[in-house]
Scaffold this active site. Structure first.
Site, mmCIF file in Angstrom:
data_model
loop_
_atom_site.group_PDB
_atom_site.id
_atom_site.type_symbol
_atom_site.label_atom_id
_atom_site.label_comp_id
_atom_site.label_asym_id
_atom_site.label_seq_id
_atom_site.Cartn_x
_atom_site.Cartn_y
_atom_site.Cartn_z
ATOM 1 N N HIS A 193 0.824 -1.218 0.000
ATOM 2 C CA HIS A 193 0.000 0.000 0.000
ATOM 3 C C HIS A 193 0.854 1.262 0.000
ATOM 4 C CE1 HIS A 193 0.250 1.010 4.383
ATOM 5 N NE2 HIS A 193 0.397 -0.282 4.543
ATOM 6 N N HIS A 223 4.744 3.146 12.720
ATOM 7 C CA HIS A 223 3.745 4.202 12.962
ATOM 8 C C HIS A 223 4.319 5.282 13.890
ATOM 9 C CE1 HIS A 223 -0.221 2.188 11.451
ATOM 10 N NE2 HIS A 223 0.780 2.080 10.608
ATOM 11 N N GLU A 235 -5.232 1.315 2.742
ATOM 12 C CA GLU A 235 -4.903 0.260 3.716
ATOM 13 C C GLU A 235 -4.943 0.756 5.148
ATOM 14 O OE1 GLU A 235 -2.612 -2.485 6.263
ATOM 15 O OE2 GLU A 235 -2.288 -0.362 5.953
ATOM 16 N N GLU A 236 -4.433 1.966 5.373
ATOM 17 C CA GLU A 236 -4.301 2.433 6.761
ATOM 18 C C GLU A 236 -5.646 2.641 7.448
ATOM 19 O OE1 GLU A 236 -1.752 2.260 8.523
ATOM 20 O OE2 GLU A 236 0.013 2.455 7.264
ATOM 21 N N ASP A 288 6.251 2.138 6.243
ATOM 22 C CA ASP A 288 4.987 1.403 6.175
ATOM 23 C C ASP A 288 4.072 2.191 5.246
ATOM 24 O OD1 ASP A 288 2.559 0.181 6.573
ATOM 25 O OD2 ASP A 288 2.333 0.797 8.662
ATOM 26 N N ASP A 327 4.172 -6.215 3.391
ATOM 27 C CA ASP A 327 4.017 -5.076 4.300
ATOM 28 C C ASP A 327 5.055 -5.215 5.408
ATOM 29 O OD1 ASP A 327 3.033 -2.783 5.538
ATOM 30 O OD2 ASP A 327 0.936 -3.375 5.284
HETATM 31 ZN ZN ZN Z 1 1.223 -1.097 6.365
#
Ligand code: ZN
Length: 350
Positions: A74, A326, A225-226, A191, A246
């Protein structure tokens, strides 16, 4: 030991750096999708298309038509939206994606207005100055009420901020702060831009070697995706196997690290497909790819999203180890190369 096609590492890192520097919070990921589309357009064997939702699909006809496969990564990232303009002209944020408020404190950001203007700013506590607020600065809980955007513009009122063209619903992207040092890649949003770079580098390696995938393969570059529904659309119904690519979660208690690719056998959505996971382990061993097997405690992938749509297929998950996910993330080139080699081995598997 059997050989895999050579990977163009400078290309991988250059593409990754450019992609990281292309703002793409979920819902506003078009620039990053378009950049990836432009890069993949250099490989004429790939048939490119867009979903109505704006994701990118690239299909590469393989040696065999039966048993088509898909891979997904993603391109959308964490970010924010203008929730409201405060009376003093600063902005209240609404979160896009799952992150903890502390992880964005002090970060630079860009607000994208509806008319296309970009206004720079930074994310700070409402009581930011220690000379003014003393101990409160350390004690305050970080949340939507205590963090705000300070704009680099002369505004002291909501009206003045509105005059800049800023309004509720404008997207806010956090500065990625990309840095390449001693083989490490340090940046926000590895990510999952690291894995988009892995897929593009794998396509280039295969193409440079004059090869093609064993099976007809679709790459889905998803863009939601998030927020939990990235790969819900865009994977052809006839696909029998999906490899989600991922980031791997690195931290205390995890077997993943920044120098290996990881196979995730279970995350918050339960176990992945056992037989497919075992085949991936066998491939890693066949090609001496440095890998770890791991379980991610607070994690969902686009693979599960597709499963949850009712897809009757095998699904597995691999990816490079990313530290401080994150948050201000970091990985190492070794993990990126290990993941790319793994993807190549999978693409070439009969
Ligand atoms: Zn991810």
């Amino acid at each position: 030991m059997p050989e895999l096609p050579e990977i163009d590492t400078p290309f991988l890192l250059d593409f990754l750096t450019k992609l990281l520097n292309t703002p793409s919070p979920t819902g506003f990921a078009e620039a990053a999708v378009a950049f990836t589309e432009l890069s993949l357009a250099a490989f004429p064997a790939l048939k490119l298309s867009r979903t109505r939702k704006g994701a990118l699909a690239a299909t590469w006809r393989g040696d065999q038509e039966q048993g088509p496969r898909a891979l997904t990564a993603h391109v959308d990232t964490l970010g924010g939206m203008v929730k409201e303009i405060k009376p003093g002209g600063r902005l209240k944020l609404s979160r896009i994606g799952g992150y903890i408020w502390n992880t964005i404190e002090g970060e630079g950001c860009t607000v994208f207005t509806r008319s296309g203007r970009q206004v720079r700013g930074s994310i700070l506590l409402t009581k930011a100055s220690s000379h003014v607020f003393g101990g409160d600065v350390g004690e305050m809980k970080r949340d939507e009420d205590t963090l705000e955007v300070r704009l680099d513009a002369r505004t002291l009122s909501a009206a003045e901020t509105r005059e800049l063209g800023i309004g509720v619903g404008d997207f806010i992207a956090f500065d990625p702060r990309v840095e390449l040092n001693a083989g490490f890649v340090r940046s926000r949003h590895l990510d999952d831009k690291a894995c988009v770079a892995v897929l593009v580098a794998a396509v280039k390696a295969l193409s440079d070697a004059g090869l093609k995938p064993a099976r007809t393969t679709t790459l889905l570059i998803s863009n939601y995706e998030e927020v939990g529904h990235g790969a819900a659309a865009g994977i052809p119904a006839e696909v029998e196997e999906l490899l989600a690519v991922d980031m791997a979660a690195v931290g205390e208690g995890q077997s993943s690290d920044e120098f290996h690719a990881s196979l995730c056998v279970k995350d918050s959505g339960g176990p992945y497909h056992h037989e497919m996971s075992n085949r991936l382990r066998a491939l890693a061993e066949k090609y001496a790819i440095p890998y770890k097997v791991d379980i991610y405690p607070h994690y969902h992938s686009d693979g599960e999203v597709w499963w949850n749509t009712g897809a009757d297929a095998a699904v597995a998950l691999i990816g490079p180890g990313v530290d401080a996910s994150h948050n201000y993330e970091r990985t190492h080139t070794e993990a990126l190369l290990a993941t790319t080699r793994w993807v190549l081995a999978y693409l070439l598997e009969e």
